[in-house]
Structures are given as structure tokens and as C-alpha cells.
Scaffold this motif. Sequence first.
Motif, PDB file in Angstrom:
ATOM      1  N   ARG B 146       0.827  -1.210   0.000  1.00 14.11           N
ATOM      2  CA  ARG B 146       0.000   0.000   0.000  1.00 14.11           C
ATOM      3  C   ARG B 146       0.858   1.257   0.000  1.00 14.11           C
ATOM      4  N   LEU B 147       1.915   1.225  -0.831  1.00 14.99           N
ATOM      5  CA  LEU B 147       2.812   2.379  -0.906  1.00 14.99           C
ATOM      6  C   LEU B 147       2.592   3.088  -2.237  1.00 14.99           C
ATOM      7  N   PRO B 148       2.306   4.371  -2.238  1.00 16.50           N
ATOM      8  CA  PRO B 148       2.169   5.075  -3.517  1.00 16.50           C
ATOM      9  C   PRO B 148       3.419   4.933  -4.398  1.00 16.50           C
ATOM     10  N   ALA B 149       4.607   4.974  -3.804  1.00 18.76           N
ATOM     11  CA  ALA B 149       5.841   4.883  -4.610  1.00 18.76           C
ATOM     12  C   ALA B 149       5.944   3.514  -5.283  1.00 18.76           C
ATOM     13  N   LEU B 150       5.548   2.454  -4.557  1.00 17.24           N
ATOM     14  CA  LEU B 150       5.629   1.110  -5.132  1.00 17.24           C
ATOM     15  C   LEU B 150       4.604   0.938  -6.243  1.00 17.24           C
ATOM     16  N   TRP B 151       3.402   1.505  -6.032  1.00 16.79           N
ATOM     17  CA  TRP B 151       2.389   1.458  -7.083  1.00 16.79           C
ATOM     18  C   TRP B 151       2.858   2.236  -8.303  1.00 16.79           C
ATOM     19  N   ALA B 152       3.580   3.356  -8.104  1.00 14.66           N
ATOM     20  CA  ALA B 152       4.097   4.134  -9.234  1.00 14.66           C
ATOM     21  C   ALA B 152       5.101   3.283 -10.024  1.00 14.66           C
ATOM     22  N   ALA B 192      -6.022   1.789 -14.374  1.00 17.10           N
ATOM     23  CA  ALA B 192      -5.361   1.990 -13.078  1.00 17.10           C
ATOM     24  C   ALA B 192      -5.943   3.201 -12.357  1.00 17.10           C
ATOM     25  N   LEU B 193      -6.160   4.282 -13.101  1.00 16.93           N
ATOM     26  CA  LEU B 193      -6.715   5.498 -12.504  1.00 16.93           C
ATOM     27  C   LEU B 193      -8.113   5.234 -11.959  1.00 16.93           C
ATOM     28  N   ALA B 194      -8.917   4.530 -12.755  1.00 14.10           N
ATOM     29  CA  ALA B 194     -10.287   4.239 -12.324  1.00 14.10           C
ATOM     30  C   ALA B 194     -10.276   3.415 -11.031  1.00 14.10           C
ATOM     31  N   LEU B 195      -9.412   2.403 -10.991  1.00 15.26           N
ATOM     32  CA  LEU B 195      -9.340   1.552  -9.791  1.00 15.26           C
ATOM     33  C   LEU B 195      -8.884   2.355  -8.578  1.00 15.26           C
ATOM     34  N   TRP B 196      -7.871   3.200  -8.772  1.00 16.77           N
ATOM     35  CA  TRP B 196      -7.351   4.004  -7.665  1.00 16.77           C
ATOM     36  C   TRP B 196      -8.446   4.898  -7.089  1.00 16.77           C
ATOM     37  N   GLU B 197      -9.155   5.591  -7.992  1.00 17.17           N
ATOM     38  CA  GLU B 197     -10.164   6.542  -7.525  1.00 17.17           C
ATOM     39  C   GLU B 197     -11.339   5.814  -6.872  1.00 17.17           C
ATOM     40  N   LEU B 198     -11.678   4.642  -7.399  1.00 15.80           N
ATOM     41  CA  LEU B 198     -12.755   3.867  -6.769  1.00 15.80           C
ATOM     42  C   LEU B 198     -12.351   3.489  -5.346  1.00 15.80           C
ATOM     43  N   GLY B 199     -11.099   3.069  -5.193  1.00 16.21           N
ATOM     44  CA  GLY B 199     -10.592   2.714  -3.872  1.00 16.21           C
ATOM     45  C   GLY B 199     -10.570   3.910  -2.943  1.00 16.21           C
ATOM     46  N   ALA B 200     -10.166   5.059  -3.479  1.00 18.71           N
ATOM     47  CA  ALA B 200     -10.094   6.273  -2.656  1.00 18.71           C
ATOM     48  C   ALA B 200     -11.486   6.692  -2.198  1.00 18.71           C
ATOM     49  N   ARG B 201     -12.450   6.597  -3.104  1.00 21.43           N
ATOM     50  CA  ARG B 201     -13.816   6.979  -2.728  1.00 21.43           C
ATOM     51  C   ARG B 201     -14.433   5.973  -1.782  1.00 21.43           C
ATOM     52  N   GLY B 202     -13.885   4.737  -1.823  1.00 24.41           N
ATOM     53  CA  GLY B 202     -14.356   3.720  -0.890  1.00 24.41           C
ATOM     54  C   GLY B 202     -13.862   3.963   0.523  1.00 24.41           C
ATOM     55  N   GLY B 203     -12.917   4.896   0.672  1.00 23.49           N
ATOM     56  CA  GLY B 203     -12.475   5.268   2.019  1.00 23.49           C
ATOM     57  C   GLY B 203     -11.104   4.769   2.418  1.00 23.49           C
ATOM     58  N   ALA B 204     -10.350   4.129   1.492  1.00 26.79           N
ATOM     59  CA  ALA B 204      -9.023   3.635   1.853  1.00 26.79           C
ATOM     60  C   ALA B 204      -8.084   4.809   2.104  1.00 26.79           C
ATOM     61  N   ALA B 205      -7.571   4.914   3.327  1.00 29.48           N
ATOM     62  CA  ALA B 205      -6.787   6.098   3.728  1.00 29.48           C
ATOM     63  C   ALA B 205      -5.493   6.227   2.929  1.00 29.48           C
ATOM     64  N   TRP B 206      -4.860   5.094   2.613  1.00 33.68           N
ATOM     65  CA  TRP B 206      -3.564   5.166   1.936  1.00 33.68           C
ATOM     66  C   TRP B 206      -3.700   5.613   0.487  1.00 33.68           C
ATOM     67  N   LEU B 207      -4.930   5.646  -0.030  1.00 31.16           N
ATOM     68  CA  LEU B 207      -5.166   6.107  -1.399  1.00 31.16           C
ATOM     69  C   LEU B 207      -5.527   7.597  -1.445  1.00 31.16           C
ATOM     70  N   ALA B 208      -5.418   8.275  -0.299  1.00 30.06           N
ATOM     71  CA  ALA B 208      -5.823   9.678  -0.251  1.00 30.06           C
ATOM     72  C   ALA B 208      -4.811  10.615  -0.923  1.00 30.06           C
ATOM     73  N   ARG B 210      -2.780  12.574  -3.546  1.00 33.08           N
ATOM     74  CA  ARG B 210      -3.269  12.979  -4.858  1.00 33.08           C
ATOM     75  C   ARG B 210      -2.231  12.848  -5.969  1.00 33.08           C
ATOM     76  N   TRP B 211      -0.910  12.808  -5.621  1.00 32.65           N
ATOM     77  CA  TRP B 211       0.073  12.823  -6.713  1.00 32.65           C
ATOM     78  C   TRP B 211       0.046  11.551  -7.556  1.00 32.65           C
ATOM     79  N   PRO B 212      -0.211  10.324  -6.953  1.00 26.89           N
ATOM     80  CA  PRO B 212      -0.238   9.146  -7.838  1.00 26.89           C
ATOM     81  C   PRO B 212      -1.352   9.183  -8.881  1.00 26.89           C
ATOM     82  N   PRO B 213      -2.626   9.491  -8.501  1.00 24.90           N
ATOM     83  CA  PRO B 213      -3.639   9.527  -9.571  1.00 24.90           C
ATOM     84  C   PRO B 213      -3.378  10.654 -10.565  1.00 24.90           C
ATOM     85  N   ARG B 214      -2.800  11.778 -10.103  1.00 24.22           N
ATOM     86  CA  ARG B 214      -2.491  12.853 -11.057  1.00 24.22           C
ATOM     87  C   ARG B 214      -1.414  12.398 -12.035  1.00 24.22           C
ATOM     88  N   TRP B 215      -0.449  11.637 -11.524  1.00 22.52           N
ATOM     89  CA  TRP B 215       0.611  11.111 -12.378  1.00 22.52           C
ATOM     90  C   TRP B 215       0.005  10.124 -13.387  1.00 22.52           C
TER      91      TRP B 215
END
Lengths: 359, 334
Positions: B146-152, B192-208, B210-215
Motif C-alpha cells: 500500500r505504498l504510492p511509490a511502489l504502485w508508481a 489503473a486510474l479508475a481503480l485508484w479513484e474507486l478505492g479512494a472513494r471507498g475510504g481507503a486512507a492510503w489512497l488519499a 493525490r500525486w499518484p492519480p495525477r501522475w
Amino acid sequence: MAERTKLWHALEAQDLITGDPPEAAAGPADPWFHKILMGVSGWLASLFFITAAVSLAMLLSDGDATVLTGVGVLLCLWAAITLREETTPLFLEQAAYAASLAGQFSILVGLERAGFEPAALGLAAGALGAVLFATVPTFIHRVWAAGLAAVGLMGALPAGLPGGHLGPLVVTAVAPWLWLTELADARTAVPKTAAGYGSLLALSLPFVVVGLPDWGDWNGWGVELGAYLPDLAVYPGFTVLVLVVGYRLVIGSAPRALPSGARWLAGAGVAVVAGLALLAPGIAPFLLAVLMGFAHGNRVLSGLGVILLVLYAWRFYYDLHVTLLTKSGLLVAVGLALLAVRAGLHRTVWAPNRSRNDA
Amino acid sequence: MSSPRTFLLEWAEQARIPRFSLKAAFAAADIPPRPDEWAAFLDRLLLWLGVLAVSVGVLLFFAYNWDGMHRFAKLGLASGLLVAGLVGVKAWGLGRLPGQAALVAAALLTGALLALIGQIYQTGAEAYALFGLWAGLTLPWAVVGRLPALWALWLVVANLALAFYAPHMPLLGSLARGDQWLLGHVLFNGGALALWELGARGGAAWLAERWPPRWMAFLLAAPLTGFFVLRIFDDHYAILAGLLWLVWAGAMLAAYLSGRRDLFMVAGVLLAGIAVVAALLTEILFVAVSGPGGVIGTGLFIGVVVILLSTAAGNWLRHLASEDAGAEGEASHG
């Protein structure tokens, strides 16, 4: 809006601000990506204006240098007059920005056609950028003008001097000075911010786009550096910069009551990076941008510094005329040195300080 | 979003802050980092730069054909480093920065090991197979970490796998006409963007963050817009490319205006739209005109159109930002 008003009142309580509080109806300041949108669109529009301006010069005079330069001067003049107005509609502001870019291009092409040598053209570009910076107060335009002045200076300076890298060194010295003194005078803070961004972006030309070993060739100075050879006439300057600025930023951040050994270690960390700058001078401007961005709460500057640092690292290793094995060894050694400094700082500076705070 | 720094510089420009008091004003606004914040920043900077340098150095080592080293020694070294990384994850734990850095290093070294196996045993595997396997093997770590850098990093590897695979797709290969790598990015990053945003809207704190979805949005917008612009000048499948672009633009505006508002994404769509309109006008008008007079008029016309569009876009963004600021003000008073 609430945050703005709250900040205002906090400053007012300490007599750090004068005048009336911000109006409730006033909108928020434009975010940075708004500026990027306007800047890139203006640049795109200027490409079409350049096409029109050059075609006009061809139509009137078959591309005569004087006509080209004259058309460019007129465009820049109109842009400067328009952008100096306090309340310029956004449409006119954009048009003036695009016209200014087209005018600058036209002037420089005209001078080139008039027979200006590369060094003289660099001086002309530097002077043009400086004049536009001083006369046109719009932030995005100032960033561009500062960048143009810096590129012009870097192109002009090496002529007749050993090494050919004096230009990038001078601009690299100016950029940290701008950021370090950003807050010294409220009147010059915003212009210095714009000049700082422009200088940093200009440095990507010799360090990332062209590559430092080829810079002497590219700017017309004609020095062949061949296989990687540090420019020993100039590179120590980058090392000194990192030592001076890095020490001030990093050591200055440590708590006052530190054992001398810890100060030596933090200083050693700065010295490691400074030594690297002797081999890879691009570390100096971009790493310092990361540090200074953090010091002044400027995330855009820090982010830009990180991106340029990574791009420079790629370019540096691409240009390095040694085997992959040597490159690999250098990278691993650098990485281990950085991790060792971090471990040492943990043991001597940060952990004891945490214990002191907990006690 | 405006920050205290932005406000202070704005007031400095308006001469509302006494000339030599700007530094004090910054201190009053709590902008300069405290020593503990500096410590945390330098800690992260040294760690990530150090780990990145060591990991890439190891990757370069395995890219170098060192004939003197026996293949088992090479494999042992690569595997050993990978295992050391995973041991580091276990020892430090994913809650701490060294553990997180060790996991990213292990993910990078997985790629090095796969490349080495391919090099030693001359498996003849295609590039997409190497990157696909790399992405597949490191996916569980990305999910658990659940690391933004690893997902990048994972996103880059998966993008490469798909881009290399695209020429082998029957419909996509012929449609793309040599621009398969662009569509590879588009398809993957959109998902990937769609999945990330769905997860973020679902309330997952580590997806909050903004730089990964913007990237991801940038990795989606740039090739898609580039693909459409190339098709405009190429004249083949331009309409299909245009429809795809319009669907993307509509979806982005719908997602980022009505739901989780993100003006950065809206600005990106607007900028892409301006570029597309400029390309369309260039293709249509420059073909139709002739002579310097025609070129002058066309250049001026398209330049003015671009300025009009950017002005409208800029004003709209300001209006949206004001709405957001107003909504924030009401929420804080309410």
C-alpha cells in the motif's frame, strides 16, 4: 477564504501586515496548474504568431534581418505596454504573452540573420531577457524572461575562457542566491521567486537537454571534451557552492545543543555531496533546489528539483564514457555513502535529540 | 489550492507587509520547517536516494555481461540481494520507512533477477513477457505494501509490458498503425486510474494521496492526446481516435467536477482540448490556404483561437476554484 482571513488576523496581531483585511468576495489565488495551463497555451499560441510574423517579414522584405528584428521589437513593445496595465483582461494578457514570445523569437532570428556570432547572440538574448524581466511584471512572463536571460548568459560567457562551463556555474551560483534571499525584502520577493524558477529551468538546458560534455560544442565555443573529463578550471566552483549553501541549510537546521561529533558528521554528509559535485556538477543546482524548496515551504520548487535531479542523473550516466560495470560501481558506492550518512545521523543527531526531548 | 506561502507573497507584492518583515511573517505563519521536520525530510531524502542509487547500480551490474562470473554466482548474488531486501521488510516492518524502502528495492531487484535469468539461459522470451512477469510477481507486494511509490513503480513496469504486447493484439495492432505503445499506455493507465479513484472513494486512507492519480492521469492524457493529434495529421482512423478522446474527456470532466473535485485533472483536460483544437485547425486551414498572405492570416487566426480558448478555460477554472473556496468556508463555519 477562512484560512486567508485567519492568517491575516494572526499577522495583524504581531504588526506584520498593514491595510484592510482581504475582502470576503475576493477569490482565491490561482493555483500553480492554472499558471501552467495559461503558460503552455500562451506558448502554443506564440508558435502560430511566430509563423505569422516570419511570413510577414518574408512577404515584406524576403526575410530581411532589419524587418524581422523590427517586427519583433514592435510585438514585444505592445506586449510590455499591455501587460503593465493593472487590470488587463485575461484574453489580452494571454495575447500579449504570446506576442512577446513571438517577438523575442523574431528579434533573435533577425539578429542571427544580421550575422551575430553565437556569443554575441547569447549576450543579446541575455539583455533582451533582462529588459523584459524588468519591464513586464507578469509572473509567468518573468519566469520565461529570466530563463531567456540565463540561457543567453550561459551561451555568451564561455567565449575565450577555459573550460566553457563558466556560464552554467554562474547561473548555478545565482539561483541559490535568489532562493536564499527570497524573503529578505518583501518588495523583491515575487520577482526573485520568478527569477529563481527561470534560472532553474534554464539550467536544464546544459545539464539535461544538451549534456555538459557537449555544452562547449553546442554553444559555438567549439571545445571538444572528448571522453568524460572534469572541467577542472570550473567544476570546483560547484563543489564550493554545495559546501557553502548545503552547510548553511543542513547544519543550520540541527538543534543548537549538539555534540561537536554530530556537527562533524552532518558536515561530512554535505562534504560527500560536495565531492560528488566535482564529478557531477548538476547535483549542485538541483539538489539545492530540493533543499531550499523545503526550507521555504515551496513544494513546487522541491518537486521541480527532484524531477530535474533524476533527469540529470540519467543524463550524466548516459554521457559517462565508462563501462556499465564502472557506472554500476559508482552508483552503488554513492548509494551506500548516502545510507551510511543517514545511519550516522540517526545515531548521533536524531536519536539522542529524541531522547533529550522525551526526558 | 492556495497555501499560506501564496497568500504571503501576494500581500508582499501588494506592499501590505512591511518591507523587511517578510521573513518574520513566514515564521508567524509557521512555514519554515522545524528541526524535527528537517530531520524527517533529510531522513526520507537520504533513504530514498540511497536505495534508488544502490538498486539501479545493481540493475546496471546485471546489464553488464561479465563473462568471468559463473552463472550460479550471478544468480546467487541477485537472489541473495532480493532475499536480503525481503528480510529487511520483515525486520523493519511495512509501518516504518526503511521497511518500505526495502520493499521497493526488492521489487526493483525482481526485475534484475528476471533479466539475468533471461540473459543466462537465453530463454528467447519477448520483452512483454519479461515485464509482464515482473509486474505479476510484484503485484501482491504492491497490494500488501500500500505504498504510492511502489504502485508508481509497478505502474511503469505494467505499462511497459502492455506497450510491448500491443503489436501482438490483432485489432489493436492494426488500429494503432505503429502507435501501439501510445494505446498501451492509454488502456492501462485509464484502468489503473479508475481503480485508484474507486478505492479512494471507498475510504481507503492510503489512497488519499493525490500525486499518484495525477501522475496516472498525465500518463493517460499525454499519449491519448498525442495519439489523436497524430491521427489528425495522418488521416487514418482519425474519427475513431477522436471518439476515444471525447469519451475520455467526458469521463474525466464528469468524474472530477461532480464527484471528487480535482481542478488539476480538469485543467489537464482543458489543456489537452486546446491542443486538439489547435491541431484540427492547423490540419484544416493550412492545407486550404496558399501563399504568405494565407499563412499570415491562418497563423494569426489559430493563435487568437488558442488564446480565446485558454482565456475561457482560465476563467472557468477561477470560477470553480472560487466555488471550492466558498464551499470550504461554509463547511468551516458550519
